[in-house]
Design an enzyme around this catalytic site. Sequence first.
Site, PDB file in Angstrom:
ATOM      1  N   ASP A  37     -12.720 -31.907  44.377  1.00 56.80           N
ATOM      2  CA  ASP A  37     -12.696 -31.885  45.828  1.00 56.80           C
ATOM      3  C   ASP A  37     -11.294 -32.305  46.291  1.00 56.80           C
ATOM      4  OD1 ASP A  37     -15.392 -32.570  48.142  1.00 56.80           O
ATOM      5  OD2 ASP A  37     -13.368 -31.837  48.523  1.00 56.80           O
ATOM      6  N   GLU A  72     -18.148 -33.822  57.742  1.00 57.14           N
ATOM      7  CA  GLU A  72     -18.052 -34.846  56.686  1.00 57.14           C
ATOM      8  C   GLU A  72     -18.297 -36.254  57.249  1.00 57.14           C
ATOM      9  OE1 GLU A  72     -14.499 -32.380  54.558  1.00 57.14           O
ATOM     10  OE2 GLU A  72     -15.154 -34.180  53.539  1.00 57.14           O
TER      11      GLU A  72
HETATM   12  C1  GLC Z   1     -13.520 -31.349  51.757  1.00 53.63           C
HETATM   13  C2  GLC Z   1     -14.974 -31.191  51.388  1.00 53.63           C
HETATM   14  C3  GLC Z   1     -15.269 -29.959  50.581  1.00 53.63           C
HETATM   15  C4  GLC Z   1     -14.297 -28.859  50.949  1.00 53.63           C
HETATM   16  C5  GLC Z   1     -12.908 -29.310  50.539  1.00 53.63           C
HETATM   17  C6  GLC Z   1     -11.837 -28.293  50.944  1.00 53.63           C
HETATM   18  O1  GLC Z   1     -13.146 -32.699  51.682  1.00 53.63           O
HETATM   19  O2  GLC Z   1     -15.606 -32.287  50.750  1.00 53.63           O
HETATM   20  O3  GLC Z   1     -16.632 -29.581  50.845  1.00 53.63           O
HETATM   21  O4  GLC Z   1     -14.633 -27.667  50.265  1.00 53.63           O
HETATM   22  O5  GLC Z   1     -12.567 -30.568  51.082  1.00 53.63           O
HETATM   23  O6  GLC Z   1     -11.732 -28.217  52.335  1.00 53.63           O
END
Ligand code: GLC
Length: 596
Positions: free
Chosen positions: A292, A491
């Site tokens: 991530d 988030e």
């Molecule tokens: C974010 C998320 C993830 C996403 C990634 C790229 O922090 O947790 O779901 O795909 O970063 O944006």
Amino acid sequence: MKYILSFLISLTLFSCQQTLSIEQRVDNIIAQMTTAEKVGQMTQIDHRFLDDHVDITDYAIGSLLSGGGSHPKENTLEAWVDLYNNYQEKALASRLGIPLIYGIDAVHGHNNVKGATIFPHNIGLGATGNSDIVRSVSEATASEVAATGINWTFAPCIATPQDYRWGRTYEGFSSDPKVALELGVAAVEGYQSSTKKNPRKVIACAKHFIGDGNTLFGTGMANLVDRGNTILSKEDLKKTLIPAYQAAIDAGVETIMASYNSWNGVKCHGSKELLTDILKEEMGFKGFVISDWAGIDEIPGDYKSDIVTSINAGMDMVMVSGESEPYKKFMALLTEAIEEKLIPMSRIDDAVSRILKVKFRAGLFEDPLMDYNYLSEIGSDENREIARDAVRQSIVVLKNESILPLSNTKIEAGDQKIVVAGRGADNLGMQCGGWTIDWQGGQGNITEGTTILEGLIENAPPGIEIVSDPLANSVKGDVALVIIGEDPYTEFFGDRDSLNLNEEDLQVIENAKAQGMKVVVLLISGRPMNIFPHIFNWDAFAAIWLPGSEGAGISDVLFGNYNPTGRLSFPWPTQAEEGANSSSVLYDMGAGLSYE
Ligand code: GLC
């Protein structure tokens, strides 16, 4: 003569290449790669943080992404194609000409792109209980993503949220792993289908592995939920959360994203047991694992030890991003760790092999660039109709004292006057929710679409008059339709310790009742909220979740043009903070009314 000779040689080489298997072609490439080129392939950068575009060429960067809100300077369709082609051409100019793979969070449509169709978020798709519509939504999304050249979406999220105080509850289809499995497979198949209109493949990413929606309240960021600790025995993990990932793997998902959370106190990003022993060896995952956003930084220890721990655990590509740690620092430290034999070259070659195989299977070596020819796919009438159908099917009517469908019950005495009120009535940003145009979404006219009020006005049948009165305090009608709910969030910005309704919203409902009107309440939200005991004073109530750009789908149900079929894919507790396992349930999983 020599030109003919070189043409014949290259033709022979190309035709030889075509007869080799993907495995053989990958082995041939890896045999030529330097350590620096292998490190570059394992590095993913958000394009905004590139020091210089030529770094893509010089460092043989394997992947770029657009994180939430990471647009080209002008958020136009052509600018997206130009952005992709520009970066891809830099990658093709590298010594070995390995194409880059470009990832984006197309989680409810190509949602970073202005004018793209915005579909209901997963919580609404879960309420449809319909894998066909989920497959169609994902396929339509892939056709819009592919039209911009981009070839990888970080979707579907197959979390099974248990604590609704988690800001990512709406990214899950359901709290029930069986529903997450069924709809997750449909989404993978939809995203990775070669779209009938555009031959480009888009690869999917099942996320976040594993236990993202099962963390304990108080163990997450700011002592809340997101990125917290999931406590589950290996046996229970295998019974509950693993099956949906196994099904996604069996459906051919090409990538899986590691989760920020910890499993029994160990960060998933650093867990060899999870990423290698279970995911790759026991479950047979042959694609590649992506971290991530700066996820390895959260592993205990310094940055170099984070790198060593995560790569040895089985991480294949690191979403360095470049925002927190510079990507050149990441590449230098990874190279150092390899040279010091802290990471065996066999692990590096395994990671690069997985990445190259996915790129081959995505057709990137054959056809890496895009043109403007498919841009009419983006926001097309056909895709918007799919979205409107998904909206209709996602609405869950939970109370109806013979008010719905809205119709003119007193036609002889003139029109039935419907007063439309509430913050969510005419607010495209609110009905789309997070992950829309910008990372956190926005308010009002953030993109193209139809608000709920616009849909009501456009589709009102004869005998029904629609009047807008945002505070429900100046127009007296027969019925007040009050559309309330949550402001957009994404988030951890959506983590809460309370799930009470907004006082301003409750006041609008009171205003409508004070005028003697019947009250129908629609809730725009990313999760079940505290409607008890307020709902006793409402004549009808429906959960409409985060419906997206096609708000007219709401009027289809309200006017009875579609008999509601939506059913809860999350139980609705009396006290919403108690989540999916509450012993006091207001509405069970599967609850929902249709019209008689
Ligand atoms: C974010 C998320 C993830 C996403 C990634 C790229 O922090 O947790 O779901 O795909 O970063 O944006």
